[in-house]
Write a protein that holds these residues in place. Structure first.
Motif, mmCIF file in Angstrom:
data_model
loop_
_atom_site.group_PDB
_atom_site.id
_atom_site.type_symbol
_atom_site.label_atom_id
_atom_site.label_comp_id
_atom_site.label_asym_id
_atom_site.label_seq_id
_atom_site.Cartn_x
_atom_site.Cartn_y
_atom_site.Cartn_z
ATOM 1 N N LEU A 217 16.930 12.516 2.157
ATOM 2 C CA LEU A 217 15.690 13.087 1.624
ATOM 3 C C LEU A 217 14.906 12.063 0.815
ATOM 4 N N LEU A 218 15.616 11.227 0.043
ATOM 5 C CA LEU A 218 14.942 10.185 -0.719
ATOM 6 C C LEU A 218 14.258 9.190 0.215
ATOM 7 N N CYS A 219 14.943 8.834 1.306
ATOM 8 C CA CYS A 219 14.352 7.904 2.284
ATOM 9 C C CYS A 219 13.076 8.482 2.889
ATOM 10 N N VAL A 220 13.140 9.748 3.287
ATOM 11 C CA VAL A 220 11.973 10.392 3.884
ATOM 12 C C VAL A 220 10.830 10.468 2.878
ATOM 13 N N ALA A 221 11.161 10.826 1.639
ATOM 14 C CA ALA A 221 10.133 10.905 0.600
ATOM 15 C C ALA A 221 9.498 9.541 0.358
ATOM 16 N N ALA A 222 10.321 8.485 0.374
ATOM 17 C CA ALA A 222 9.807 7.132 0.149
ATOM 18 C C ALA A 222 8.884 6.696 1.280
ATOM 19 N N VAL A 223 9.251 7.036 2.520
ATOM 20 C CA VAL A 223 8.416 6.672 3.672
ATOM 21 C C VAL A 223 7.041 7.322 3.567
ATOM 22 N N ILE A 224 6.988 8.561 3.087
ATOM 23 C CA ILE A 224 5.711 9.275 2.983
ATOM 24 C C ILE A 224 4.933 8.852 1.743
ATOM 25 N N ALA A 225 5.635 8.754 0.621
ATOM 26 C CA ALA A 225 4.951 8.545 -0.659
ATOM 27 C C ALA A 225 4.510 7.105 -0.885
ATOM 28 N N THR A 226 5.293 6.133 -0.426
ATOM 29 C CA THR A 226 4.995 4.728 -0.733
ATOM 30 C C THR A 226 3.613 4.299 -0.240
ATOM 31 N N PRO A 227 3.247 4.524 1.025
ATOM 32 C CA PRO A 227 1.892 4.134 1.453
ATOM 33 C C PRO A 227 0.796 4.838 0.658
ATOM 34 N N ILE A 228 1.040 6.098 0.299
ATOM 35 C CA ILE A 228 0.035 6.845 -0.458
ATOM 36 C C ILE A 228 -0.145 6.238 -1.847
ATOM 37 N N LEU A 229 0.979 5.906 -2.501
ATOM 38 C CA LEU A 229 0.904 5.347 -3.840
ATOM 39 C C LEU A 229 0.270 3.957 -3.844
ATOM 40 N N TYR A 230 0.523 3.176 -2.788
ATOM 41 C CA TYR A 230 -0.020 1.823 -2.728
ATOM 42 C C TYR A 230 -1.463 1.781 -2.224
ATOM 43 N N TYR A 231 -1.977 2.903 -1.780
ATOM 44 C CA TYR A 231 -3.327 2.912 -1.222
ATOM 45 C C TYR A 231 -4.366 2.443 -2.241
ATOM 46 N N SER A 232 -4.172 2.788 -3.500
ATOM 47 C CA SER A 232 -5.130 2.387 -4.534
ATOM 48 C C SER A 232 -5.045 0.899 -4.852
ATOM 49 N N VAL A 233 -3.937 0.257 -4.449
ATOM 50 C CA VAL A 233 -3.749 -1.174 -4.712
ATOM 51 C C VAL A 233 -4.420 -2.018 -3.634
ATOM 52 N N TYR A 234 -4.306 -1.578 -2.389
ATOM 53 C CA TYR A 234 -4.831 -2.351 -1.254
ATOM 54 C C TYR A 234 -6.193 -1.796 -0.848
ATOM 55 N N GLU A 235 -7.236 -2.359 -1.418
ATOM 56 C CA GLU A 235 -8.581 -1.836 -1.216
ATOM 57 C C GLU A 235 -9.156 -2.171 0.153
ATOM 58 N N GLN A 236 -8.566 -3.148 0.853
ATOM 59 C CA GLN A 236 -9.108 -3.553 2.147
ATOM 60 C C GLN A 236 -8.464 -2.825 3.318
ATOM 61 N N THR A 237 -7.546 -1.909 3.041
ATOM 62 C CA THR A 237 -6.839 -1.192 4.100
ATOM 63 C C THR A 237 -7.233 0.275 4.094
ATOM 64 N N ARG A 238 -7.599 0.787 5.268
ATOM 65 C CA ARG A 238 -7.938 2.202 5.379
ATOM 66 C C ARG A 238 -6.697 3.060 5.144
ATOM 67 N N PHE A 239 -6.910 4.275 4.660
ATOM 68 C CA PHE A 239 -5.778 5.156 4.366
ATOM 69 C C PHE A 239 -4.955 5.434 5.626
ATOM 70 N N ALA A 240 -5.638 5.658 6.755
ATOM 71 C CA ALA A 240 -4.918 5.958 7.999
ATOM 72 C C ALA A 240 -4.043 4.794 8.442
ATOM 73 N N ASP A 241 -4.411 3.564 8.059
ATOM 74 C CA ASP A 241 -3.644 2.389 8.469
ATOM 75 C C ASP A 241 -2.479 2.088 7.527
ATOM 76 N N MET A 242 -2.430 2.732 6.392
ATOM 77 C CA MET A 242 -1.375 2.436 5.421
ATOM 78 C C MET A 242 0.010 2.743 5.969
ATOM 79 N N PHE A 243 0.107 3.665 6.895
ATOM 80 C CA PHE A 243 1.419 4.049 7.429
ATOM 81 C C PHE A 243 1.846 3.169 8.606
ATOM 82 N N THR A 244 0.910 2.444 9.190
ATOM 83 C CA THR A 244 1.233 1.626 10.366
ATOM 84 C C THR A 244 0.980 0.140 10.145
#
Length: 624
Positions: A217-244
């Motif tokens: 469950l922690l692994c699954v949560a990390a896979v989902i949450a990490t790109p979302i949390l880092y989205y505010s850091v990487y301003e040049q990456t679209r939200f949809a691309d954060m997961f891929t």
């Protein structure tokens, strides 16, 4: 019980070889695989590997590193570009590549506990990575993935390494490893960190004894949450691309479906392997014969290579011709064109014509090669400008166009060594030494192009060296400009044909006039031909009129009576052959003869090396 065990051993003997005897199989299988790949690279892909590193760039500067780190997976791209540059020496670069494939094999065995009996199974990730690298074809000119040739190899190495770290951690340490992979691995390796987390969760569910559900469950949560949390850091990456991010920059579309297959299989491998029972828990002997399993695994590996290793003859010919022409090996480039057995692409034809012009052989050999316009074997919308137009523009002295497309492609696809080299040379010929110096300074920071840059730096300091340089001396006779505003609409061939055939500058030179006449022949426009023919004749008064130019004059003089050719000094052999051609044409005259395959072959066998065959039978050619 003892007697029963012996009976079991006797029955099993034909079906299996003891694990002890197979202990070295992973080593020998890996070394054999590495040796085969290395040999294939250097026997068949030498020029391709060199071209791959030309279409890449790595600089040991903080600015370059910081630019890579602006998106997730930046370290992976940085490492991939660093490794790609070693293909400057293809034998060395391919050695590094296969060595890393062996590391992938070793980690695969460790992570998935693959027994020696199934050693070939551990080669599958390496084979899929190889397929990802070698299926690219024309993608090398358009793909936006930084260091794509190595990116999946570096990324998957991280995935396996992270999974192995997770496995060796015990108890509560596994929770910390999951957090570390997500928090640190994702910014550095992007998607491959997520892949490691999913693979670790599935492995833990299958093999783990403690906290299986909690860790998963922690692994699954990390896979989902990490790109979302880092989205505010990487301003040049679209939200949809954060997961891929970190995956190749292909579209999820029908066009790119086939290209995705080896990548998809590679990504599925760590997710499926935990559930494949390679060892029986009770130690029972597998029922499947070892040799049968081995043959099946080898067949699967070979099938992957055959299906996904891009082997289009025209693409290889283009790459080889570019390699030779960059070194001014014009005759070797022509040998590549001569060896073609299928209809060539327009780039092969244009490269052939350029090589003949440089050697002064166009008038006698221009139609001694296959001609036509086979479309590039690719689902992409390939533009000649991207795959070879820059070299053509440079050698035909259209410096502004060469520079412009280098700059535009650099903005679109990223800076590459190839672009910088052309921008240095075009700037020097155009009389802009300060601009050339800027690009020279960049190339001097690379690992392998410092010597090249220093050669041209001397021309910045001493411009008189430009006319003495062998390459530039062959270009300057074509550097004759009229002051005009024009454009090519990204159609290199059409632009070059019309520019030379319809230029009437008083500054023309013998080489310029020959280029104009070659273009007039290709255009098949009779008035244009005569204008260029007489220009050529005036600038080559002491030279023999080449065969193909005589052939065109004979044909056009008979098709239209606007020019009196009765007193032109045609070679006797050319006149006799033309008369023979006319008789042969009358004998085999049928409706739409130029589109009749049987008639076309008859004429090709007899007159395939003449302008007459080109004029009547090379039809519907499309540039791109």
């Amino acid at each position: 019980m003892k007697h029963k065990t012996n009976v079991q051993a006797q029955v099993a003997a034909p079906n299996m070889i003891g694990e002890g005897k197979l202990a070295r199989l992973p080593l020998w299988a890996g070394l054999a695989f590495a040796a085969i790949v290395w040999a294939l690279f250097n026997l068949f892909e030498h020029e391709y590997l060199f071209r791959v590193q030309e279409l890449s760039l790595w600089l040991p500067t903080k600015v370059y590193f910081d630019e890579r780190m602006l998106v997730p997976g930046g370290l992976m791209a940085y490492i991939a570009n660093f490794l790609t540059q070693f293909f400057y020496y293809p034998m060395l670069g391919s050695l590094i590549y296969v060595a890393l494939l062996l590391v992938v094999q070793w980690l695969t065995i460790k992570v998935f506990r693959i027994p020696a009996r199934h050693a070939l199974l551990a080669l599958i990730p390496g084979v899929l990575i190889l397929c990802c690298s070698m299926e690219a074809g024309y993608w090398i000119f358009q793909i936006k993935t930084q260091g794509y040739f190595y990116s999946m190899l570096v990324g998957f190495l991280f995935t396996l390494s992270a999974m192995r770290l997770f496995q060796v951690a015990k108890g509560g340490w596994r929770y910390l490893v999951v957090v570390a992979i997500a928090a640190v691995g994702y910014p550095l390796f992007g998607f491959y960190a997520s892949l490691a987390l999913i693979g670790s969760a599935l492995w833990n569910l299958r093999e783990g004894k403690e906290g299986r559900v909690g860790v998963a469950l922690l692994c699954v949560a990390a896979v989902i949450a990490t790109p979302i949390l880092y989205y505010s850091v990487y301003e040049q990456t679209r939200f949809a691309d954060m997961f891929t991010v970190g995956m190749p920059a292909f579209e999820f579309s029908k066009r790119d479906f086939f290209t995705w297959i080896p990548y998809s299989l590679l990504y599925l491998f760590p997710l499926v392997m935990p559930f494949i029972p390679l060892k029986r828990k009770n130690g029972a002997v597998p029922k499947t014969p070892f040799l049968l399993e081995g043959v099946g695994e080898v067949a699967f590996i070979i099938a992957l290579g055959v299906i996904f290793w891009y082997r289009d003859p025209n693409f290889r010919a283009e790459i080889k011709m570019n390699h030779h022409m960059e070194r001014l090996e014009w005759r070797k480039a022509l040998d590549v064109a001569k060896a073609q057995k299928q209809t060539p692409t327009r780039l092969i034809v244009l490269n052939k014509n350029l090589a003949l012009l440089k050697l002064g052989k166009a008038g006698d050999e221009m139609f001694h090669y296959l001609d036509g316009g086979e479309a590039p074997d690719s689902p992409l919308n390939i533009r000649l400008m991207q795959v070879g137009g820059k070299m053509l523009y440079y050698h035909y002295a259209r410096m502004n166009f060469c520079y412009r497309w280098c700059l535009e492609d650099a903005v679109e696809y990223g800076w590459k060594v190839d672009y910088l080299k052309y921008m240095v040379r075009t700037s020097l010929i155009s009389g802009e030494p300060a601009l050339a110096q800027k690009y020279i300074n960049t190339l001097k920071k690379t690992l392998f192009y410092r010597g090249w840059a220093e050669k041209y730096e001397k021309m910045v300091e001493n411009p008189e060296l430009i006319a003495k340089d062998r390459e530039m001396a062959s270009i300057l006779p074509l550097y004759q400009y009229e002051d005009q505003l024009d454009g090519d609409n990204s159609l290199d061939e059409i632009y070059l044909l019309n520019y030379f055939a319809h230029s009437y500058s008083d500054l023309s030179t013998p080489m310029f006039d020959e280029a104009a006449l070659m273009c007039a022949l290709t255009l098949k426009d009779i008035p244009t031909f005569w204008n260029c023919f007489f220009r050529y004749a005036n600038s080559h008064k002491t030279d023999r009129m080449p065969t193909h130019y005589q052939e065109a004059a004979l044909l056009y003089g008979n098709l239209e009576k606007n020019v009196d050719i009765s007193k032109m000094p045609f070679d006797k052999t050319v006149k006799m052959r033309f008369q023979d051609f006319m008789r042969f044409a009358q004998k085999h005259a049928v409706e739409n003869v130029e589109r009749d395959p049987e008639a076309k072959k008859l004429f090709y066998d007899r007159y395939g090396n003449t302008f007459w065959y080109f004029y009547f039978f090379i039809r519907d050619v499309k540039s791109y």
